[in-house]
Design a protein around this motif. Sequence first.
Motif, PDB file in Angstrom:
ATOM      1  N   ARG A   1      22.238  -8.003  -5.430  1.00 52.16           N
ATOM      2  CA  ARG A   1      22.348  -7.805  -6.875  1.00 52.16           C
ATOM      3  C   ARG A   1      21.255  -6.850  -7.331  1.00 52.16           C
ATOM      4  O   ARG A   1      20.087  -7.036  -6.988  1.00 52.16           O
ATOM      5  CB  ARG A   1      22.198  -9.122  -7.628  1.00 52.16           C
ATOM      6  CG  ARG A   1      23.365 -10.053  -7.457  1.00 52.16           C
ATOM      7  CD  ARG A   1      23.144 -11.366  -8.213  1.00 52.16           C
ATOM      8  NE  ARG A   1      24.284 -12.223  -8.016  1.00 52.16           N
ATOM      9  CZ  ARG A   1      25.392 -12.188  -8.764  1.00 52.16           C
ATOM     10  NH1 ARG A   1      25.462 -11.333  -9.763  1.00 52.16           N
ATOM     11  NH2 ARG A   1      26.397 -12.991  -8.511  1.00 52.16           N
ATOM     12  N   LEU A   2      21.661  -5.863  -8.106  1.00 49.11           N
ATOM     13  CA  LEU A   2      20.703  -4.999  -8.778  1.00 49.11           C
ATOM     14  C   LEU A   2      20.367  -5.658 -10.107  1.00 49.11           C
ATOM     15  O   LEU A   2      21.241  -5.837 -10.957  1.00 49.11           O
ATOM     16  CB  LEU A   2      21.291  -3.610  -9.000  1.00 49.11           C
ATOM     17  CG  LEU A   2      20.473  -2.688  -9.903  1.00 49.11           C
ATOM     18  CD1 LEU A   2      19.189  -2.278  -9.212  1.00 49.11           C
ATOM     19  CD2 LEU A   2      21.283  -1.449 -10.271  1.00 49.11           C
ATOM     20  N   VAL A   3      19.117  -6.047 -10.283  1.00 43.07           N
ATOM     21  CA  VAL A   3      18.693  -6.755 -11.486  1.00 43.07           C
ATOM     22  C   VAL A   3      17.589  -5.947 -12.166  1.00 43.07           C
ATOM     23  O   VAL A   3      16.592  -5.586 -11.538  1.00 43.07           O
ATOM     24  CB  VAL A   3      18.174  -8.171 -11.155  1.00 43.07           C
ATOM     25  CG1 VAL A   3      17.734  -8.894 -12.426  1.00 43.07           C
ATOM     26  CG2 VAL A   3      19.247  -8.970 -10.437  1.00 43.07           C
ATOM     27  N   TRP A   4      17.785  -5.673 -13.445  1.00 40.61           N
ATOM     28  CA  TRP A   4      16.782  -4.941 -14.227  1.00 40.61           C
ATOM     29  C   TRP A   4      16.712  -5.595 -15.607  1.00 40.61           C
ATOM     30  O   TRP A   4      17.527  -5.327 -16.478  1.00 40.61           O
ATOM     31  CB  TRP A   4      17.183  -3.472 -14.336  1.00 40.61           C
ATOM     32  CG  TRP A   4      16.101  -2.584 -14.888  1.00 40.61           C
ATOM     33  CD1 TRP A   4      14.903  -2.948 -15.406  1.00 40.61           C
ATOM     34  CD2 TRP A   4      16.138  -1.154 -14.960  1.00 40.61           C
ATOM     35  NE1 TRP A   4      14.191  -1.864 -15.800  1.00 40.61           N
ATOM     36  CE2 TRP A   4      14.912  -0.740 -15.539  1.00 40.61           C
ATOM     37  CE3 TRP A   4      17.079  -0.194 -14.592  1.00 40.61           C
ATOM     38  CZ2 TRP A   4      14.614   0.611 -15.760  1.00 40.61           C
ATOM     39  CZ3 TRP A   4      16.774   1.138 -14.822  1.00 40.61           C
ATOM     40  CH2 TRP A   4      15.561   1.539 -15.390  1.00 40.61           C
ATOM     41  N   GLY A   5      15.746  -6.488 -15.785  1.00 40.26           N
ATOM     42  CA  GLY A   5      15.609  -7.213 -17.048  1.00 40.26           C
ATOM     43  C   GLY A   5      16.889  -7.954 -17.390  1.00 40.26           C
ATOM     44  O   GLY A   5      17.526  -8.559 -16.534  1.00 40.26           O
TER      45      GLY A   5
END
Length: 241
Positions: free
Chosen positions: A109-113
Motif C-alpha cells: 500500500r502506498l500511504v501518504w497521510g
Amino acid sequence: MERVAFVVDETGERIDCLLNPETFEVKRLAGIRTPAAGESRLVGRGRADDPVRFTGGGRTELLLDMVFDVALVESRSAPQDVRQLTAKLWNLAENTAEELGSARPPLVRLVWGRSWNVPGVIAAIAERFDAFGPTGAPGRSWMRLKLVRVDEPKQAGARDFDGELARSGAGTAPGTAPTAVQALGDGSTGPGGTGRIDLLAMEALGSPMRWRELAEHNGVDDPFAVAPGRVLSVPATGGRP
C-alpha cells in the motif's frame, strides 16, 4: 509534513521514504486495444483512425520520483552507502509472494497521510546514483518507481478480522453495527497494540476504503499513529450509531 510510506499488506511491515516524492504522476490506461495487423480490415477510404476493441477493465499506474541521501539520515549509525536505504524497495519488485501456484510481487500500500492509501504491486523500479565516496559507495539515489493499482482485498481483510475476533473473544452481536473499535499492536483489530486504520474501518464501517471517514471522525492526523488500546468512535451510518 507526513512522509510517504509503503506497507506490505501480508506482514504489515512499513517502509518509510526518506523524503516525500519530488513528483507524483497518476496515469490511467483504459481497457482498449488496437487489432493486430491483418486481423481486421479498415472500412472506407480516407479513414483517419485505426479501429479499436474494447476489452473492459484497464490499468491505473502511479509514477513516483524520490530522492534518498545518507546525509539526511538523523542517526549516529547513518549508512555510508545509500543502497542500504533503498534495498527494501527493490525487494518489493521481487517475486516473493505466491498466488494460485505462481510467484508474484507482494501486495503493498502506498500511504501518504490521509490523502493516499492505494493497494498495488511494484511493477518497475530504477535508481540513479551520485555523490560517490572514496570507496565508490554512492551517497545519493534518484529513484523512479511504478506502482500498478490492484483491487482492494476486502475478503482477505474480513478473514483477518474474523481471526482476531476468534482469538480475542470479542465481537459484535449479529445484525448490529459496532459503536467503537479498539486498536491492536499486531496491525489488526480488537483489544491489544498499533492498529491499521484500514482494518479498523473494515470492522466498523464494512469497507477498508472508508478509513479516511473513520480517521476524520476521530481527529486522527496520522493513520500510523493510532496508539495501542485507543478506542475510536464510529460515525453514524444509515441511522445507526
